[in-house]
Design a protein around this motif. Structure first.
Motif, PDB file in Angstrom:
ATOM      1  N   ALA A 121       0.855  -1.195   0.000  1.00  4.77           N
ATOM      2  CA  ALA A 121       0.000   0.000   0.000  1.00  4.77           C
ATOM      3  C   ALA A 121       0.884   1.236   0.000  1.00  4.77           C
ATOM      4  O   ALA A 121       1.990   1.228   0.542  1.00  4.77           O
ATOM      5  CB  ALA A 121      -0.924   0.004   1.220  1.00  4.77           C
ATOM      6  N   ARG A 122       0.412   2.298  -0.632  1.00  2.59           N
ATOM      7  CA  ARG A 122       1.076   3.593  -0.587  1.00  2.59           C
ATOM      8  C   ARG A 122      -0.006   4.655  -0.499  1.00  2.59           C
ATOM      9  O   ARG A 122      -1.100   4.495  -1.055  1.00  2.59           O
ATOM     10  CB  ARG A 122       1.977   3.806  -1.801  1.00  2.59           C
ATOM     11  N   GLN A 123       0.262   5.740   0.176  1.00  4.96           N
ATOM     12  CA  GLN A 123      -0.792   6.722   0.411  1.00  4.96           C
ATOM     13  C   GLN A 123      -0.350   8.131   0.050  1.00  4.96           C
ATOM     14  O   GLN A 123       0.838   8.428  -0.099  1.00  4.96           O
ATOM     15  CB  GLN A 123      -1.270   6.656   1.850  1.00  4.96           C
ATOM     16  N   GLN A 124      -1.349   9.004  -0.059  1.00  2.00           N
ATOM     17  CA  GLN A 124      -1.148  10.439  -0.283  1.00  2.00           C
ATOM     18  C   GLN A 124      -2.071  11.175   0.661  1.00  2.00           C
ATOM     19  O   GLN A 124      -3.272  10.906   0.717  1.00  2.00           O
ATOM     20  CB  GLN A 124      -1.450  10.801  -1.746  1.00  2.00           C
ATOM     21  N   ASN A 125      -1.501  12.067   1.442  1.00  3.01           N
ATOM     22  CA  ASN A 125      -2.307  12.931   2.304  1.00  3.01           C
ATOM     23  C   ASN A 125      -1.608  14.281   2.448  1.00  3.01           C
ATOM     24  O   ASN A 125      -0.646  14.561   1.720  1.00  3.01           O
ATOM     25  CB  ASN A 125      -2.573  12.267   3.666  1.00  3.01           C
ATOM     26  N   THR A 126      -2.076  15.114   3.350  1.00  3.48           N
ATOM     27  CA  THR A 126      -1.516  16.460   3.463  1.00  3.48           C
ATOM     28  C   THR A 126      -0.067  16.458   3.965  1.00  3.48           C
ATOM     29  O   THR A 126       0.617  17.474   3.835  1.00  3.48           O
ATOM     30  CB  THR A 126      -2.370  17.329   4.399  1.00  3.48           C
ATOM     31  N   GLU A 127       0.376  15.344   4.505  1.00  2.00           N
ATOM     32  CA  GLU A 127       1.769  15.286   4.943  1.00  2.00           C
ATOM     33  C   GLU A 127       2.727  15.464   3.773  1.00  2.00           C
ATOM     34  O   GLU A 127       3.759  16.122   3.888  1.00  2.00           O
ATOM     35  CB  GLU A 127       2.036  13.953   5.635  1.00  2.00           C
ATOM     36  N   MET A 128       2.381  14.881   2.605  1.00  3.38           N
ATOM     37  CA  MET A 128       3.236  15.044   1.431  1.00  3.38           C
ATOM     38  C   MET A 128       2.624  15.938   0.362  1.00  3.38           C
ATOM     39  O   MET A 128       3.322  16.371  -0.547  1.00  3.38           O
ATOM     40  CB  MET A 128       3.605  13.681   0.835  1.00  3.38           C
ATOM     41  N   PHE A 129       1.337  16.232   0.465  1.00  7.82           N
ATOM     42  CA  PHE A 129       0.628  17.027  -0.553  1.00  7.82           C
ATOM     43  C   PHE A 129      -0.262  18.035   0.171  1.00  7.82           C
ATOM     44  O   PHE A 129      -1.475  17.864   0.247  1.00  7.82           O
ATOM     45  CB  PHE A 129      -0.186  16.071  -1.423  1.00  7.82           C
ATOM     46  N   PRO A 130       0.303  19.098   0.725  1.00  6.22           N
ATOM     47  CA  PRO A 130      -0.437  19.982   1.643  1.00  6.22           C
ATOM     48  C   PRO A 130      -1.680  20.636   1.057  1.00  6.22           C
ATOM     49  O   PRO A 130      -2.623  20.926   1.797  1.00  6.22           O
ATOM     50  CB  PRO A 130       0.613  21.047   2.013  1.00  6.22           C
ATOM     51  N   VAL A 131      -1.714  20.867  -0.266  1.00  5.74           N
ATOM     52  CA  VAL A 131      -2.856  21.570  -0.842  1.00  5.74           C
ATOM     53  C   VAL A 131      -4.136  20.731  -0.784  1.00  5.74           C
ATOM     54  O   VAL A 131      -5.245  21.276  -0.739  1.00  5.74           O
ATOM     55  CB  VAL A 131      -2.560  21.976  -2.304  1.00  5.74           C
ATOM     56  N   ALA A 132      -3.998  19.401  -0.734  1.00  8.76           N
ATOM     57  CA  ALA A 132      -5.163  18.509  -0.803  1.00  8.76           C
ATOM     58  C   ALA A 132      -5.781  18.333   0.575  1.00  8.76           C
ATOM     59  O   ALA A 132      -5.707  17.270   1.187  1.00  8.76           O
ATOM     60  CB  ALA A 132      -4.759  17.161  -1.403  1.00  8.76           C
ATOM     61  N   THR A 133      -6.416  19.376   1.069  1.00  6.47           N
ATOM     62  CA  THR A 133      -6.911  19.399   2.443  1.00  6.47           C
ATOM     63  C   THR A 133      -8.184  18.599   2.657  1.00  6.47           C
ATOM     64  O   THR A 133      -8.487  18.222   3.794  1.00  6.47           O
ATOM     65  CB  THR A 133      -7.158  20.843   2.886  1.00  6.47           C
ATOM     66  N   SER A 134      -8.954  18.331   1.603  1.00  2.17           N
ATOM     67  CA  SER A 134     -10.265  17.718   1.791  1.00  2.17           C
ATOM     68  C   SER A 134     -10.335  16.256   1.382  1.00  2.17           C
ATOM     69  O   SER A 134     -11.351  15.597   1.632  1.00  2.17           O
ATOM     70  CB  SER A 134     -11.331  18.502   1.014  1.00  2.17           C
ATOM     71  N   MET A 135      -9.285  15.720   0.761  1.00  2.14           N
ATOM     72  CA  MET A 135      -9.292  14.318   0.353  1.00  2.14           C
ATOM     73  C   MET A 135      -7.885  13.734   0.433  1.00  2.14           C
ATOM     74  O   MET A 135      -6.900  14.437   0.193  1.00  2.14           O
ATOM     75  CB  MET A 135      -9.850  14.161  -1.067  1.00  2.14           C
ATOM     76  N   ALA A 136      -7.813  12.459   0.778  1.00  2.29           N
ATOM     77  CA  ALA A 136      -6.570  11.699   0.792  1.00  2.29           C
ATOM     78  C   ALA A 136      -6.821  10.378   0.085  1.00  2.29           C
ATOM     79  O   ALA A 136      -7.975   9.998  -0.153  1.00  2.29           O
ATOM     80  CB  ALA A 136      -6.095  11.466   2.229  1.00  2.29           C
ATOM     81  N   ALA A 137      -5.739   9.669  -0.256  1.00  3.34           N
ATOM     82  CA  ALA A 137      -5.909   8.450  -1.046  1.00  3.34           C
ATOM     83  C   ALA A 137      -4.890   7.392  -0.669  1.00  3.34           C
ATOM     84  O   ALA A 137      -3.807   7.694  -0.160  1.00  3.34           O
ATOM     85  CB  ALA A 137      -5.798   8.775  -2.532  1.00  3.34           C
ATOM     86  N   VAL A 138      -5.269   6.145  -0.950  1.00  5.01           N
ATOM     87  CA  VAL A 138      -4.384   4.992  -0.787  1.00  5.01           C
ATOM     88  C   VAL A 138      -4.499   4.147  -2.051  1.00  5.01           C
ATOM     89  O   VAL A 138      -5.605   3.863  -2.518  1.00  5.01           O
ATOM     90  CB  VAL A 138      -4.769   4.142   0.443  1.00  5.01           C
ATOM     91  N   ASP A 139      -3.343   3.783  -2.610  1.00  2.00           N
ATOM     92  CA  ASP A 139      -3.268   2.826  -3.713  1.00  2.00           C
ATOM     93  C   ASP A 139      -2.857   1.494  -3.087  1.00  2.00           C
ATOM     94  O   ASP A 139      -1.811   1.409  -2.443  1.00  2.00           O
ATOM     95  CB  ASP A 139      -2.225   3.310  -4.732  1.00  2.00           C
TER      96      ASP A 139
END
Length: 443
Positions: A121-139
């Motif tokens: 699994a790998r994820q994206q959230n505000t820790e690495m993508f600060p502009v995306a405040t309302s949604m995060a994702a996991v592949d």
């Protein structure tokens, strides 16, 4: 499928049109008004200098240089050329870019991989993508039979299946169960707090891969509530008391720590026959998005799934968009937009008000994020079809068309703003347009 209110706005740019634009050279054009005296401009006219993408990831230009027209200079120090090739409009920005816009691109390939026996699994959230405040994702990837263990979240979970098939199970707060097999292009959705599991079937020897989206930019999959993790931190006698079991060895094989993803035998064919005296959930947690017929357009196609067709999905709406070579999508949304490129290449220019604009380039596997109300377009800059998801933290899909906005505004106001002539205004679409072709003189 739905009213024309929700149809896609695509612009198809023919090769001839593009060549004609380039033939204009670098001059500035003055609009010609056919029905009114030419106004005295209060500011200079915007430039019509072409700002095409200068190269691409597979470009023969192995050493790109940051030049745009007469501006720029070569790089003398060390440089990461492969990244330059993937991001030509950051390395040599269009002259229309200006000011400051937060970084709006995150490649999943830059996310840390959590490797497990049975998948990753790998994820994206505000820790690495600060502009995306309302949604995060996991592949997430599961080998055939592998299980993403029984778990729940404090936020909703929405999923789009990328490859393979996955069996999902859950039980709601009224004891009603749900079991379904979800295939490529299909969706699932679990409301907050609903316990569920995910298991790759043996329909594909490779297992499955799926994209999970959560309506909270700070979400971390590491904070998921896991069954094994929970029970490993509860006294054994309490567990036996809860289940009414007196045998001291009955729960002696509970793992000492969370399993997260682990290998197992593929789900049995009769798994969906689990009987439930309370019945099954009244609103299915699964939607066969792959079977929905797309709305075909001259420049591409679109499919939309929100709570009007997928009742339980009250926090996430999606459009699956295909744009043909040379096509583009131009609009602005009323909610934050989380974009994921499935195939092809694209560029997006984001207008953030007060003259701030920046252009980003995307390839398959890249994530984009456009805050609510930011004007933008998505242009197919590759040699094949561009396919991507537009995901919104909303129960309904909504957009506002630039073409329709101008067509439904008094013509005199539009002329005063943009200097358009009567012929151009007559071509604007009062019903949200599906396609706006290039001017006939450039065909």
């Amino acid at each position: 499928m739905r009213s024309i209110h929700y149809l896609l706005f695509l612009t198809t740019l023919s090769p001839a049109y593009g060549a004609a634009l380039l033939s204009r050279g670098a001059r500035d054009a003055t609009p010609t008004l056919s029905s009114a005296a030419e106004p005295t401009p209060t500011v200079p006219y915007a430039s019509t200098t072409p700002n095409a993408v200068l190269w691409g990831p597979a470009s023969s230009n192995s050493v790109p240089k940051p030049f745009r027209g007469k501006t720029g200079a070569s790089v003398l120090g060390p440089d990461n050329t492969p990244i330059d090739l993937q991001n030509p409009d950051l390395f040599a920005p269009p002259s229309t870019d200006n000011g400051d816009v937060a970084n709006s691109k995150w490649p999943f390939s830059m996310s840390h991989m959590r490797l497990q026996t049975g998948g990753w699994a790998r994820q994206q959230n505000t820790e690495m993508f600060p502009v995306a405040t309302s949604m995060a994702a996991v592949d997430m990837r599961l080998e055939a039979g592998a299980i993403r263990e029984l778990h729940w979240h404090s936020t909703a979970e929405w999923a789009y299946v990328l490859k393979g098939t996955t069996q999902v199970t859950s039980v709601d707060q009224d004891g009603r169960n749900f079991i379904a097999t979800v295939r490529p292009g299909d969706l699932w959705y679990f409301p907050p707090g609903i316990p569920h599991s995910l298991q790759a079937t043996n329909e594909s020897v490779e297992g499955s891969e799926f994209l999970l989206v959560f309506p909270d930019g700070a979400f971390s999959d590491d904070g998921t509530f896991l069954l094994t993790d929970w029970l490993a931190h509860v006294p054994a006698e309490v567990i036996r008391k809860n289940f009414g079991i007196t045998n001291p060895d009955a729960f002696s094989r509970i793992p000492s720590k969370q399993l997260y993803i682990f290998p197992a035998a593929p789900p049995a064919d009769d798994a969906e026959d689990v009987s439930d005296p309370q019945g099954t959930v009244p609103q299915p947690f699964f939607f066969p998005f792959s079977q929905m017929a797309p709305t075909k357009l001259e420049g591409g196609s679109v499919k939309i799934a929100d709570s009007t067709v997928f009742d339980v999905a009250t926090k996430i709406a999606v459009a699956e968009v295909e744009v043909e070579v040379g096509g583009m999508r131009w609009w602005h949304p009323t909610q934050d937009e989380w974009t994921f490129v499935l195939e092809g290449e694209a560029r997006i220019t984001i207008f953030a008000a007060n003259s701030n604009a920046r252009t980003f380039n995307f390839q398959a596997g890249d994530i984009g994020f456009i805050p609510a109300s930011y004007g933008h377009y998505v242009e197919n800059t590759g040699n094949g079809t561009l396919k991507y998801l537009e995901v919104f933290n909303s129960d309904r899909f909504q957009d506002i068309s630039l073409n329709q906005w101008l067509a439904l505004t008094p013509p005199a106001l539009v002329k005063a703003h943009l200097g358009l002539d009567d012929e151009t205004i007559s071509l604007l679409k009062k019903v949200k347009p599906t396609v706006v072709g290039p001017p006939s003189s450039f065909k």
